[in-house]
Design a protein around this motif. Structure first.
Motif, PDB file in Angstrom:
ATOM      1  N   ALA A   1       0.811  -1.215   0.000  1.00  0.00           N
ATOM      2  CA  ALA A   1       0.000   0.000   0.000  1.00  0.00           C
ATOM      3  C   ALA A   1       0.847   1.269   0.000  1.00  0.00           C
ATOM      4  O   ALA A   1       0.487   2.256  -0.660  1.00  0.00           O
ATOM      5  CB  ALA A   1      -0.931   0.003   1.218  1.00  0.00           C
ATOM      6  N   VAL A   2       1.953   1.252   0.726  1.00  0.00           N
ATOM      7  CA  VAL A   2       2.677   2.498   0.989  1.00  0.00           C
ATOM      8  C   VAL A   2       4.100   2.494   0.425  1.00  0.00           C
ATOM      9  O   VAL A   2       4.499   3.423  -0.285  1.00  0.00           O
ATOM     10  CB  VAL A   2       2.732   2.777   2.512  1.00  0.00           C
TER      11      VAL A   2
ATOM     12  N   PHE B   1      -1.123  -0.134  -9.706  1.00  0.00           N
ATOM     13  CA  PHE B   1      -2.413  -0.686  -9.269  1.00  0.00           C
ATOM     14  C   PHE B   1      -2.418  -0.618  -7.752  1.00  0.00           C
ATOM     15  O   PHE B   1      -1.982  -1.547  -7.068  1.00  0.00           O
ATOM     16  CB  PHE B   1      -2.537  -2.119  -9.775  1.00  0.00           C
ATOM     17  N   ASN B   2      -2.914   0.474  -7.233  1.00  0.00           N
ATOM     18  CA  ASN B   2      -2.737   0.698  -5.810  1.00  0.00           C
ATOM     19  C   ASN B   2      -3.602   1.835  -5.291  1.00  0.00           C
ATOM     20  O   ASN B   2      -3.200   2.998  -5.306  1.00  0.00           O
ATOM     21  CB  ASN B   2      -1.259   1.010  -5.517  1.00  0.00           C
ATOM     22  N   SER B   3      -4.789   1.493  -4.857  1.00  0.00           N
ATOM     23  CA  SER B   3      -5.581   2.449  -4.070  1.00  0.00           C
ATOM     24  C   SER B   3      -5.888   1.815  -2.706  1.00  0.00           C
ATOM     25  O   SER B   3      -6.904   2.115  -2.083  1.00  0.00           O
ATOM     26  CB  SER B   3      -6.871   2.834  -4.794  1.00  0.00           C
ATOM     27  N   LEU B   4      -4.997   0.950  -2.277  1.00  0.00           N
ATOM     28  CA  LEU B   4      -5.205   0.220  -1.016  1.00  0.00           C
ATOM     29  C   LEU B   4      -5.420   1.153   0.163  1.00  0.00           C
ATOM     30  O   LEU B   4      -6.335   0.961   0.976  1.00  0.00           O
ATOM     31  CB  LEU B   4      -3.997  -0.675  -0.743  1.00  0.00           C
ATOM     32  N   HIS B   5      -4.551   2.147   0.258  1.00  0.00           N
ATOM     33  CA  HIS B   5      -4.608   3.041   1.422  1.00  0.00           C
ATOM     34  C   HIS B   5      -5.967   3.742   1.495  1.00  0.00           C
ATOM     35  O   HIS B   5      -6.612   3.758   2.554  1.00  0.00           O
ATOM     36  CB  HIS B   5      -3.473   4.060   1.310  1.00  0.00           C
ATOM     37  N   GLU B   6      -6.399   4.264   0.381  1.00  0.00           N
ATOM     38  CA  GLU B   6      -7.666   4.986   0.360  1.00  0.00           C
ATOM     39  C   GLU B   6      -8.851   4.047   0.599  1.00  0.00           C
ATOM     40  O   GLU B   6      -9.807   4.385   1.317  1.00  0.00           O
ATOM     41  CB  GLU B   6      -7.841   5.717  -0.977  1.00  0.00           C
TER      42      GLU B   6
ATOM     43  N   VAL C   1     -10.294  -5.084  -0.821  1.00  0.00           N
ATOM     44  CA  VAL C   1     -10.746  -4.421   0.409  1.00  0.00           C
ATOM     45  C   VAL C   1     -12.253  -4.271   0.296  1.00  0.00           C
ATOM     46  O   VAL C   1     -12.743  -3.688  -0.673  1.00  0.00           O
ATOM     47  CB  VAL C   1     -10.077  -3.059   0.602  1.00  0.00           C
TER      48      VAL C   1
END
Lengths: 159, 375
Positions: free
Chosen positions: B127-128, B144-149, B345
């Motif tokens: 994520a970070v 490909f990464n909107s994990l944090h949001e 998620v």
């Protein structure tokens, strides 16, 4: 795919910095869930132990652990107000469509419906070790400590 | 999809440590390895995204079938917990996240190797840390990464619906576990949830209020645990779960999805699905991989090809029931075998983390390698 914001981690960075110093547990203290009222503090709380012994303790012991003077069992002193807090319903929480099953997973038919009390289907087991406290409206209960960890003491819990 | 190599950033250790990523090197070996990365086209990422969303859907259908047909014995779940798991599902107890491990080389369709549905890790780096790498090294490209949001959104939703205080519990002494669960705490806190951390061994149980309690004896409303369900059910303390009002993340029904018996059920239900490999309780014709139903970190895996044991790993799970899954190679680029960890998620596929090893069986010290999307 782009992130819309910068990632800001106010909790993780100091926690990881402290990890190597042996401070990995209880790194951040949080406030209590239910602040005690003045009236509770001035109360005298009756305590009944499962060994049959009854005694009293002061209201400021609510939420704290006391020992039965007769059998030395550890007991948590609970108030009626706290009991009410932890009996609240989560009906609205469960009935929402966060998981969008009604559209994404049509076999749910728009929600299971028929929610009952959250505790209705969790059967008590008489043989549970340490589960010796009273389950009725008592002001006292028994605390089992030790928690989990026997299996994974030497393994990562992650996968 | 291709693997690219280049020298790592001169100060990469300082850069990742400033993020709180202190376990970039484990037992003297690199865990975070930015000397290589994987490049994808947008259509390739969309293929991974579609596979992940489809697999998530199939998994939920499989849970319903497993419960409807009372097949929990196949998953070796003690009968005392069957009704409790059923209730968890019937009450639609929420899930926060999961990670599908996929084999893919950019051709044909991604194949599900297993689903880490209960205690997935390598989240913080996905994520970070790799996002910061992208901003630093390839600021004009995407990931490909909107994990944090998505995590913050999920917690925000849960907060709005009554989950205002969550205790996060993990095994003491594991830096990676602590990093992952502290990252999750951070996202929960950013959503307005009050959090605390405690070791799983510090959990107590108060029989009077039928609640697990923290070290101060306070009843715990919700526990986010990084401790596998099968371990909890196997311990004496686990019997308190049956008589408790405390809620758990991940919820009990997720233990059906983190069990490799799921692979057999999925293949039985959806043999036409291009994302699934044949799986059975019996050895398969042709090449196959034998896996214990509840193994971790690549332990006790046996790879059989042309009737011969080509590779076998050891570990503590040899006494468990085994499933057999058709062999499918991981992408092999110059001896680097890559498994794609595709994150979900809630109900949304939203991120990718790649683990790489010179060994075709991924294990706990396999390196994390970043990725990017080149349009």
């Amino acid at each position: 795919m782009k992130k819309s914001t910068q990632v800001v981690l106010t909790l993780l960075v100091p926690a990881m910095a402290a990890y190597g110093c042996g401070n990995q547990t209880k790194t951040v203290q949080v406030p209590a869930i239910t602040p005690m009222s003045q009236s509770q503090e001035s109360m005298t709380i009756p305590v009944s132990c499962s060994c049959g012994h009854s005694f009293t303790t002061s209201g400021n012991m609510v939420g704290k652990i006391v020992q039965c003077p007769k059998c030395n069992q550890s007991l948590i002193v609970a108030s009626g107000a706290q009991a009410a807090t932890h009996n609240r319903s989560y009906r609205s929480y469960r009935s929402d469509s966060y998981y969008r099953r009604s559209t994404y997973f049509p076999w749910f038919g728009g929600g299971a419906g028929g929610y009952s009390s959250q505790t209705a289907s969790t059967p008590p087991i008489a043989s549970a070790p340490h589960a010796t406290g009273t389950n009725h409206a008592s002001s006292v209960s028994h605390v089992s400590s030790g928690g989990f960890g026997g299996t994974g003491a030497h393994f990562s819990g992650g996968s | 999809m291709r693997r690219v190599t280049a020298p790592p950033r001169a100060n990469w250790r300082r850069d990742v440590e400033e993020l709180g990523f202190t376990y970039h090197t484990i037992d003297g070996e690199l865990y975070w390895d930015e000397a290589g990365w994987y490049e994808f086209s947008l259509s390739e990422i969309e293929e991974i995204e579609a596979a992940t969303n489809t697999l998530h859907s199939l998994c939920l259908q499989a849970v319903q079938v497993i419960l409807d047909e009372n097949r929990l014995d196949e998953f070796r779940i003690p009968s005392a917990f069957h009704e409790w798991i059923q209730s968890s599902w019937d009450n639609e107890e929420p899930t926060v996240y999961g990670r599908f491990d996929l084999a893919w080389d950019g051709r044909s369709a991604p194949k599900l190797m297993e689903y880490n549905a209960d205690t997935p890790t390598a989240l913080f780096e996905a994520a970070v840390v790799q996002w910061q790498w992208l901003q630093s090294v390839h600021p004009g490209l995407d990931q490909f990464n909107s994990l944090h949001e998505q995590l913050i959104d999920a917690w925000r939703y849960l907060h709005q619906h009554g989950m205002t205080y969550v205790s996060f519990a993990a095994t003491a002494g594991h830096e990676e576990d602590f990093g992952n669960i502290t990252y999750l705490r951070d996202t929960a806190a950013q959503a307005g949830i009050v959090t605390e951390y405690l070791d799983v061994s510090a959990l107590g149980f108060d029989s009077g209020c039928r609640s697990f309690v923290n070290v101060d004896g306070k009843p715990i409303d919700t526990v986010f645990k990084l401790y596998p369900w099968e371990w909890m059910l196997g311990e004496e303390f686990g019997l308190h779960l049956l008589n408790s009002k405390t809620r758990w993340l991940e919820p009990p029904w997720k233990m059906l999805l983190s069990n490799k018996a799921l692979l057999v059920v999925l293949w039985e239900l959806f043999p036409e699905c291009e994302y699934l490999l044949p799986a059975s309780w019996q050895p398969l014709w042709g090449d196959y991989v034998r896996k214990p139903i509840l193994s971790r970190e690549g332990s006790n895996i046996q790879v059989v090809r042309s009737g011969m044991v080509e590779r076998e790993t050891h570990g503590p799970y040899s006494e468990q029931p085994m499933i057999y899954q058709a062999y499918h190679p991981l992408m092999n680029s110059g001896g680097h075998h890559a498994v794609l960890g595709s994150w979900i998620v809630g109900d949304t596929a939203c991120g990718l983390g790649i683990r790489e090893d010179i060994n075709p069986v991924t294990h706990d010290s396999s390196r994390f390698v970043p990725h990017l999307i080149r349009y």
